[in-house]
Design an enzyme around this catalytic site. Structure first.
Site, short mmCIF file in Angstrom:
data_model
loop_
_atom_site.label_atom_id
_atom_site.label_comp_id
_atom_site.label_asym_id
_atom_site.label_seq_id
_atom_site.Cartn_x
_atom_site.Cartn_y
_atom_site.Cartn_z
CB THR A 103 -0.93 -45.16 -2.90
OG1 THR A 103 -2.28 -44.98 -2.56
CG2 THR A 103 -0.07 -44.94 -1.68
N GLY A 151 -4.12 -36.37 -7.68
CA GLY A 151 -4.72 -37.27 -8.66
C GLY A 151 -4.69 -36.71 -10.08
CB CYS A 190 0.57 -38.52 -9.10
SG CYS A 190 1.38 -40.10 -8.80
CB THR A 217 -2.51 -40.41 -7.33
OG1 THR A 217 -1.25 -40.66 -6.72
CG2 THR A 217 -3.50 -39.95 -6.28
#
EC number: 3.4.25.2
Length: 178
Positions: A7, A162, A165, A168
């Protein structure tokens, strides 16, 4: 058994505003189990923001304990965080919990870790989780080179994380305090 991964949680404080945001992806191994998890919340009558990264079950356990500490210390974020970190480090069962928290109220932002650390981030920027380094770098660049409000900085930092990763996504929850 595979671990739940990833996350990104990021917080930005600028002036009298603070924003805390996170993505919604929960990953088990190489499978996205959920894309709309809510990892950022308002607690203590909406006066405190908290975001968590790591094992979801562990994070909820810590969140419950943190809320109890806030009640015990009548909303004093620093005392509640230090007491939680002390318990987390010294309690045999809690020591096994794999999660991190970012907490913020109108005055203070803190990162709480399972090592017993309570960190007041430099420059008003904090980030945790698998995409935390990407989000923190992006937020730092945006704070230093733009006049964007904290909510916009958090959104752009999460977007960049995002894109970089794999743990994410771009389904964000962002909360603010003035």
């Amino acid at each position: 058994m595979e671990q739940y991964h990833g996350t990104t949680i990021v917080s930005v404080r600028r002036g009298n505003q603070v924003a805390l945001g996170g993505d919604g992806q929960v990953t088990l191994g190489n499978i996205v189990m959920k894309g709309t998890a809510r990892k950022v919340r308002r607690i203590y009558n909406g006066k405190v923001l908290v975001g968590f990264a790591g094992s979801t079950a562990d994070a909820f356990s810590l969140l419950d304990r943190f809320e109890a500490k806030l009640e015990k210390y009548q909303g004093n974020l620093t005392r509640a965080a230090v007491d939680l970190a002390k318990d987390w480090r010294s309690d045999r069962a809690l020591r096994r919990l794999e999660a991190m928290l970012i907490t913020a109220d109108k005055d203070t932002t803190l990162v709480i870790t399972g090592n017993g650390d309570v960190l007041d981030p430099e420059g008003g920027i904090a980030a945790i989780g698998s995409g935390g380094a990407y989000a923190q770098s992006a937020a730092k660049a945006l704070v230093e080179n733009t006049e964007l409000p904290p909510k916009d900085v958090v959104e752009k930092a999460l977007t960049i994380a995002g894109e970089l990763c794999i743990y994410t996504n771009t389904n964000f929850v962002i909360e603010t305090l003035d």
